[in-house]
Design a protein around this motif. Sequence first.
Motif, PDB file in Angstrom:
ATOM      1  N   SER A   1       5.893  10.395  20.070  1.00  0.00           N
ATOM      2  CA  SER A   1       7.131  11.106  20.405  1.00  0.00           C
ATOM      3  C   SER A   1       7.337  12.348  19.554  1.00  0.00           C
ATOM      4  O   SER A   1       7.921  13.336  19.993  1.00  0.00           O
ATOM      5  CB  SER A   1       8.334  10.179  20.243  1.00  0.00           C
ATOM      6  N   GLY A   2       6.841  12.321  18.324  1.00  0.00           N
ATOM      7  CA  GLY A   2       7.056  13.444  17.424  1.00  0.00           C
ATOM      8  C   GLY A   2       5.884  14.392  17.297  1.00  0.00           C
ATOM      9  O   GLY A   2       5.954  15.357  16.536  1.00  0.00           O
ATOM     10  N   ASN A   3       4.791  14.104  18.025  1.00  0.00           N
ATOM     11  CA  ASN A   3       3.584  14.927  17.943  1.00  0.00           C
ATOM     12  C   ASN A   3       3.113  15.095  16.501  1.00  0.00           C
ATOM     13  O   ASN A   3       2.773  16.197  16.055  1.00  0.00           O
ATOM     14  CB  ASN A   3       3.820  16.301  18.584  1.00  0.00           C
ATOM     15  N   LEU A   4       3.157  14.015  15.767  1.00  0.00           N
ATOM     16  CA  LEU A   4       2.765  14.039  14.363  1.00  0.00           C
ATOM     17  C   LEU A   4       1.264  13.735  14.264  1.00  0.00           C
ATOM     18  O   LEU A   4       0.838  12.588  14.383  1.00  0.00           O
ATOM     19  CB  LEU A   4       3.578  13.010  13.577  1.00  0.00           C
ATOM     20  N   GLU A   5       0.465  14.754  14.048  1.00  0.00           N
ATOM     21  CA  GLU A   5      -0.985  14.594  14.073  1.00  0.00           C
ATOM     22  C   GLU A   5      -1.477  13.674  12.964  1.00  0.00           C
ATOM     23  O   GLU A   5      -2.380  12.868  13.174  1.00  0.00           O
ATOM     24  CB  GLU A   5      -1.657  15.956  13.963  1.00  0.00           C
ATOM     25  N   THR A   6      -0.899  13.795  11.771  1.00  0.00           N
ATOM     26  CA  THR A   6      -1.339  12.944  10.660  1.00  0.00           C
ATOM     27  C   THR A   6      -1.089  11.477  10.971  1.00  0.00           C
ATOM     28  O   THR A   6      -1.959  10.622  10.759  1.00  0.00           O
ATOM     29  CB  THR A   6      -0.600  13.326   9.369  1.00  0.00           C
ATOM     30  N   LEU A   7       0.104  11.175  11.477  1.00  0.00           N
ATOM     31  CA  LEU A   7       0.437   9.800  11.822  1.00  0.00           C
ATOM     32  C   LEU A   7      -0.407   9.316  12.989  1.00  0.00           C
ATOM     33  O   LEU A   7      -0.797   8.141  13.030  1.00  0.00           O
ATOM     34  CB  LEU A   7       1.925   9.692  12.159  1.00  0.00           C
ATOM     35  N   GLN A   8      -0.723  10.179  13.915  1.00  0.00           N
ATOM     36  CA  GLN A   8      -1.578   9.810  15.036  1.00  0.00           C
ATOM     37  C   GLN A   8      -2.960   9.420  14.555  1.00  0.00           C
ATOM     38  O   GLN A   8      -3.564   8.472  15.064  1.00  0.00           O
ATOM     39  CB  GLN A   8      -1.657  10.964  16.033  1.00  0.00           C
ATOM     40  N   GLN A   9      -3.473  10.138  13.574  1.00  0.00           N
ATOM     41  CA  GLN A   9      -4.786   9.816  13.021  1.00  0.00           C
ATOM     42  C   GLN A   9      -4.766   8.484  12.285  1.00  0.00           C
ATOM     43  O   GLN A   9      -5.732   7.723  12.320  1.00  0.00           O
ATOM     44  CB  GLN A   9      -5.250  10.936  12.091  1.00  0.00           C
ATOM     45  N   ILE A  10      -3.639   8.210  11.606  1.00  0.00           N
ATOM     46  CA  ILE A  10      -3.517   6.955  10.867  1.00  0.00           C
ATOM     47  C   ILE A  10      -3.487   5.761  11.818  1.00  0.00           C
ATOM     48  O   ILE A  10      -4.114   4.731  11.572  1.00  0.00           O
ATOM     49  CB  ILE A  10      -2.251   6.968   9.982  1.00  0.00           C
TER      50      ILE A  10
END
Length: 261
Positions: free
Chosen positions: A194-203
Amino acid sequence: MKSIFRAEFYKLGTQPVLWLFVALFFLGTGNYYGLYGAEVFGLYRGLVLFGLPSLAWLPWCFVTAIAAGLSIGGDFSTGTVKNALTAGIARRDYYFARLGVQMLLTAFGFGLGQLAYIVCHVVRPWHLWEDSGREIQMFGAKLALYILVSLLQLIAYVSVVNAVCYYVKRQVAAMVTGMVLIYMETILRQLAESGNLETLQQITRYLPARILYDLFSSAAYDRVLTADFLGYGISALAIIAASSIAGYVKFESFPGEICSK
């Protein structure tokens, strides 16, 4: 080790509520999801076998975690761990035999669910078998690998909850911890998307719940032999290895006179 495996299987046989619940749950849900989507088989041919309905991954994760906490955590409640240490059984043999039997129970249940799902879809086999023999072999190999990688994600939960049991030493606490971990993974995935957070997506990319969500929500036939897909299996093996070591190290720290809690 073989004698301990036999003893663990015998103990599992004395807990019909547990293994029947796991087997019937996976079989029932696999049958339901198979019949639910059987009508699309003619359109998508066998590709639908590579994607269970997106709702399937969550209950399968929960049941796997609950069953592991109930069974392995129960060994502390009933004094089984204390008795094993008192009897002089090698800790390594007991630990890995106990973990192995729980993994096999999960594999058995998951296999029943997948079998029911496949059988419900293959209601008109000629939709698959009209292709050449080489195409059929490739299809079967990809399906087997898809099922194996999916199973590894559930086994990762078994290994994690198993390790948790040796830290909390309580049946209910182990089950709750397993469910909380799944909820946390789900929340992190939703936040990342939802937030387009790339770092969190990778995690979250290689967490078991995220992987099963991706595999179950869309047909993955064309992704099976890609580097990302193979990474799903490697990440699950890494979680299994790390959590198994963590649990075993904690078990080795137990005093010989440990009592159940």
